[in-house]
Design a protein around this motif. Sequence first.
Motif, PDB file in Angstrom:
ATOM      1  N   SER A 153      33.126 -31.443  10.988  1.00 24.47           N
ATOM      2  CA  SER A 153      32.475 -32.400  11.892  1.00 24.47           C
ATOM      3  C   SER A 153      33.178 -32.522  13.247  1.00 24.47           C
ATOM      4  O   SER A 153      32.547 -32.889  14.237  1.00 24.47           O
ATOM      5  N   ARG A 154      34.465 -32.213  13.307  1.00 26.63           N
ATOM      6  CA  ARG A 154      35.186 -32.329  14.571  1.00 26.63           C
ATOM      7  C   ARG A 154      35.322 -30.983  15.286  1.00 26.63           C
ATOM      8  O   ARG A 154      36.015 -30.889  16.303  1.00 26.63           O
ATOM      9  N   GLN A 155      34.657 -29.976  14.756  1.00 27.54           N
ATOM     10  CA  GLN A 155      34.664 -28.670  15.400  1.00 27.54           C
ATOM     11  C   GLN A 155      33.320 -28.433  16.090  1.00 27.54           C
ATOM     12  O   GLN A 155      32.343 -29.143  15.838  1.00 27.54           O
ATOM     13  N   SER A 156      33.291 -27.435  16.936  1.00 27.87           N
ATOM     14  CA  SER A 156      32.110 -27.237  17.784  1.00 27.87           C
ATOM     15  C   SER A 156      31.053 -26.332  17.168  1.00 27.87           C
ATOM     16  O   SER A 156      30.061 -26.011  17.818  1.00 27.87           O
ATOM     17  N   PHE A 157      31.245 -25.917  15.929  1.00 30.43           N
ATOM     18  CA  PHE A 157      30.268 -25.032  15.292  1.00 30.43           C
ATOM     19  C   PHE A 157      28.923 -25.727  15.085  1.00 30.43           C
ATOM     20  O   PHE A 157      28.866 -26.922  14.771  1.00 30.43           O
ATOM     21  N   THR A 158      27.851 -24.967  15.247  1.00 29.57           N
ATOM     22  CA  THR A 158      26.538 -25.415  14.781  1.00 29.57           C
ATOM     23  C   THR A 158      26.503 -25.213  13.275  1.00 29.57           C
ATOM     24  O   THR A 158      26.770 -24.115  12.778  1.00 29.57           O
ATOM     25  N   ARG A 159      26.172 -26.264  12.550  1.00 28.72           N
ATOM     26  CA  ARG A 159      26.179 -26.202  11.090  1.00 28.72           C
ATOM     27  C   ARG A 159      24.752 -26.060  10.574  1.00 28.72           C
ATOM     28  O   ARG A 159      23.875 -26.856  10.910  1.00 28.72           O
ATOM     29  N   VAL A 160      24.543 -25.027   9.744  1.00 28.21           N
ATOM     30  CA  VAL A 160      23.197 -24.708   9.256  1.00 28.21           C
ATOM     31  C   VAL A 160      23.194 -24.692   7.732  1.00 28.21           C
ATOM     32  O   VAL A 160      24.112 -24.135   7.103  1.00 28.21           O
ATOM     33  N   PRO A 193      25.363 -35.005   8.676  1.00 27.69           N
ATOM     34  CA  PRO A 193      24.194 -34.121   8.579  1.00 27.69           C
ATOM     35  C   PRO A 193      24.463 -32.721   9.121  1.00 27.69           C
ATOM     36  O   PRO A 193      25.400 -32.487   9.884  1.00 27.69           O
ATOM     37  N   PHE A 194      23.606 -31.801   8.714  1.00 25.74           N
ATOM     38  CA  PHE A 194      23.579 -30.472   9.315  1.00 25.74           C
ATOM     39  C   PHE A 194      22.837 -30.536  10.648  1.00 25.74           C
ATOM     40  O   PHE A 194      22.001 -31.404  10.878  1.00 25.74           O
ATOM     41  N   ASN A 195      23.130 -29.567  11.509  1.00 24.43           N
ATOM     42  CA  ASN A 195      22.424 -29.466  12.785  1.00 24.43           C
ATOM     43  C   ASN A 195      21.074 -28.791  12.634  1.00 24.43           C
ATOM     44  O   ASN A 195      20.148 -29.041  13.422  1.00 24.43           O
ATOM     45  N   LYS A 196      20.965 -27.929  11.632  1.00 26.91           N
ATOM     46  CA  LYS A 196      19.734 -27.168  11.453  1.00 26.91           C
ATOM     47  C   LYS A 196      19.577 -26.780   9.983  1.00 26.91           C
ATOM     48  O   LYS A 196      20.558 -26.659   9.253  1.00 26.91           O
ATOM     49  N   PHE A 197      18.306 -26.568   9.595  1.00 25.68           N
ATOM     50  CA  PHE A 197      17.981 -26.195   8.221  1.00 25.68           C
ATOM     51  C   PHE A 197      17.027 -25.000   8.242  1.00 25.68           C
ATOM     52  O   PHE A 197      16.135 -24.924   9.102  1.00 25.68           O
ATOM     53  N   CYS A 198      17.196 -24.115   7.276  1.00 26.29           N
ATOM     54  CA  CYS A 198      16.259 -23.010   7.065  1.00 26.29           C
ATOM     55  C   CYS A 198      15.820 -23.041   5.608  1.00 26.29           C
ATOM     56  O   CYS A 198      16.632 -22.815   4.706  1.00 26.29           O
ATOM     57  N   PHE A 199      14.545 -23.343   5.391  1.00 28.09           N
ATOM     58  CA  PHE A 199      13.999 -23.379   4.041  1.00 28.09           C
ATOM     59  C   PHE A 199      13.089 -22.166   3.846  1.00 28.09           C
ATOM     60  O   PHE A 199      12.097 -22.002   4.573  1.00 28.09           O
ATOM     61  N   ILE A 200      13.425 -21.348   2.867  1.00 30.50           N
ATOM     62  CA  ILE A 200      12.664 -20.129   2.582  1.00 30.50           C
ATOM     63  C   ILE A 200      11.915 -20.320   1.267  1.00 30.50           C
ATOM     64  O   ILE A 200      12.507 -20.716   0.257  1.00 30.50           O
ATOM     65  N   ASN A 205      21.008 -11.278  10.605  1.00 31.05           N
ATOM     66  CA  ASN A 205      21.030 -10.374  11.756  1.00 31.05           C
ATOM     67  C   ASN A 205      20.787 -11.076  13.084  1.00 31.05           C
ATOM     68  O   ASN A 205      21.230 -10.596  14.137  1.00 31.05           O
ATOM     69  N   ASN A 206      20.090 -12.218  13.053  1.00 24.61           N
ATOM     70  CA  ASN A 206      19.621 -12.820  14.305  1.00 24.61           C
ATOM     71  C   ASN A 206      20.461 -13.985  14.817  1.00 24.61           C
ATOM     72  O   ASN A 206      20.343 -14.364  15.981  1.00 24.61           O
ATOM     73  N   TYR A 207      21.293 -14.567  13.971  1.00 19.63           N
ATOM     74  CA  TYR A 207      22.091 -15.706  14.414  1.00 19.63           C
ATOM     75  C   TYR A 207      23.360 -15.245  15.122  1.00 19.63           C
ATOM     76  O   TYR A 207      23.886 -14.165  14.851  1.00 19.63           O
ATOM     77  N   ASN A 208      23.857 -16.107  16.008  1.00 25.99           N
ATOM     78  CA  ASN A 208      25.164 -15.891  16.635  1.00 25.99           C
ATOM     79  C   ASN A 208      26.207 -16.556  15.750  1.00 25.99           C
ATOM     80  O   ASN A 208      26.422 -17.774  15.813  1.00 25.99           O
ATOM     81  N   TRP A 209      26.880 -15.762  14.936  1.00 27.22           N
ATOM     82  CA  TRP A 209      27.788 -16.320  13.947  1.00 27.22           C
ATOM     83  C   TRP A 209      29.152 -16.671  14.512  1.00 27.22           C
ATOM     84  O   TRP A 209      29.990 -17.234  13.803  1.00 27.22           O
ATOM     85  N   LYS A 210      29.383 -16.359  15.766  1.00 32.30           N
ATOM     86  CA  LYS A 210      30.656 -16.743  16.376  1.00 32.30           C
ATOM     87  C   LYS A 210      30.758 -18.258  16.536  1.00 32.30           C
ATOM     88  O   LYS A 210      31.851 -18.820  16.464  1.00 32.30           O
ATOM     89  N   ASN A 211      29.612 -18.901  16.779  1.00 32.42           N
ATOM     90  CA  ASN A 211      29.644 -20.352  16.949  1.00 32.42           C
ATOM     91  C   ASN A 211      28.781 -21.086  15.923  1.00 32.42           C
ATOM     92  O   ASN A 211      28.397 -22.232  16.134  1.00 32.42           O
ATOM     93  N   THR A 212      28.482 -20.409  14.815  1.00 40.10           N
ATOM     94  CA  THR A 212      27.651 -20.999  13.767  1.00 40.10           C
ATOM     95  C   THR A 212      28.333 -20.843  12.415  1.00 40.10           C
ATOM     96  O   THR A 212      28.926 -19.806  12.126  1.00 40.10           O
ATOM     97  N   ARG A 213      28.256 -21.871  11.597  1.00 41.89           N
ATOM     98  CA  ARG A 213      28.714 -21.811  10.214  1.00 41.89           C
ATOM     99  C   ARG A 213      27.595 -22.333   9.325  1.00 41.89           C
ATOM    100  O   ARG A 213      26.828 -23.218   9.724  1.00 41.89           O
ATOM    101  N   ALA A 214      27.489 -21.781   8.118  1.00 38.19           N
ATOM    102  CA  ALA A 214      26.354 -22.133   7.267  1.00 38.19           C
ATOM    103  C   ALA A 214      26.759 -22.207   5.804  1.00 38.19           C
ATOM    104  O   ALA A 214      27.743 -21.594   5.371  1.00 38.19           O
ATOM    105  N   VAL A 215      25.967 -22.955   5.062  1.00 38.45           N
ATOM    106  CA  VAL A 215      26.024 -22.954   3.605  1.00 38.45           C
ATOM    107  C   VAL A 215      24.671 -22.468   3.105  1.00 38.45           C
ATOM    108  O   VAL A 215      23.621 -22.958   3.545  1.00 38.45           O
ATOM    109  N   LEU A 216      24.713 -21.511   2.211  1.00 37.90           N
ATOM    110  CA  LEU A 216      23.504 -20.915   1.641  1.00 37.90           C
ATOM    111  C   LEU A 216      23.446 -21.207   0.153  1.00 37.90           C
ATOM    112  O   LEU A 216      24.430 -21.007  -0.570  1.00 37.90           O
TER     113      LEU A 216
END
Length: 291
Positions: A38-45, A80-87, A125-136
């Motif tokens: 939460s205190r880091q600058s990553f976009t959380r997905v 909360p997460f910044n973004k969600f992807c529901f497949i 393939n499409n996300y910029n993972w340098k500034n993004t972190r995710a849980v799948l």
Amino acid sequence: MFEEGKTLNDKHSFGGSWTRIKLEALEKYLAAFNTALSRQSFTRVYIDGFAGTGRCDITINGAKTSVDGSARRALAVNPPFNKFCFIEMDTKKMDALRYLLAEYPEKCVDLIQDDANTALKAICNNYNWKNTRAVLFLDPYGLHVEWSTLEAIAATKAIDVWYLFPYSGLYRQTAKNANAMDADKENSITRILGTDEWRQEFYKPQRQTDIFGDESGDRREADHHDMLNYVSKRLKELFPAVTEPKILFQAGDSKKPSGAPLFALYFAASNPSPKAFGLATKIAKDVLNAL
């Protein structure tokens, strides 16, 4: 568009005590993950490979109960997460997800109606993972997650994975006699394990012939423990860190399971940084040990 006054059955009936265990593990990890970052600058997905409807009916000790599914729990997690992807492939389940999202108009959500393997590879393939972190969360319908998908996930070096591996499904597909397996079954096992070397691991040639003088075919000598050890070995070759699997059984709770083993719940971290995967696996182990 949502019609005023219209309701939608957002439940699907499948599951038991193992359903509650996996969902509680996921929910606890999501909260801890977001707190840690939460205190880091990553976009959380948050990514859900088989999102379902957001609700499910499960049966425990003969009694039915309705529980929140993974998608609903992820939307409600705090921080909360910044973004969600529901497949999700199923049209009716997609409709249920759209109704669920009407309860969370402030959330940024991508609804993807597609095969999970195809969609996940595109996301990787499409996300910029340098500034993004995710849980799948991977909760597949049978032997559906391809090894090539896991390779794409690991290559991001940014996704933490909870993978409900179909333990009993693998065991059922591997007949005692190799001759009893058709090409489709063999190919499906190869797709989820990423190699055909499982044949040599699970089966051994027979030195004897039957009473008619014919070869009886290779026989499976690996039991279900051996098979799961092989799955663990494969995952550890791919991801920088993988927890020992939590075996989920047909009945009972996490402390007193009963019935047949159905699933193996793995946590895998794709970030190669020892500091990152060390923290992630510590959280995951704490979550699993608390169940």
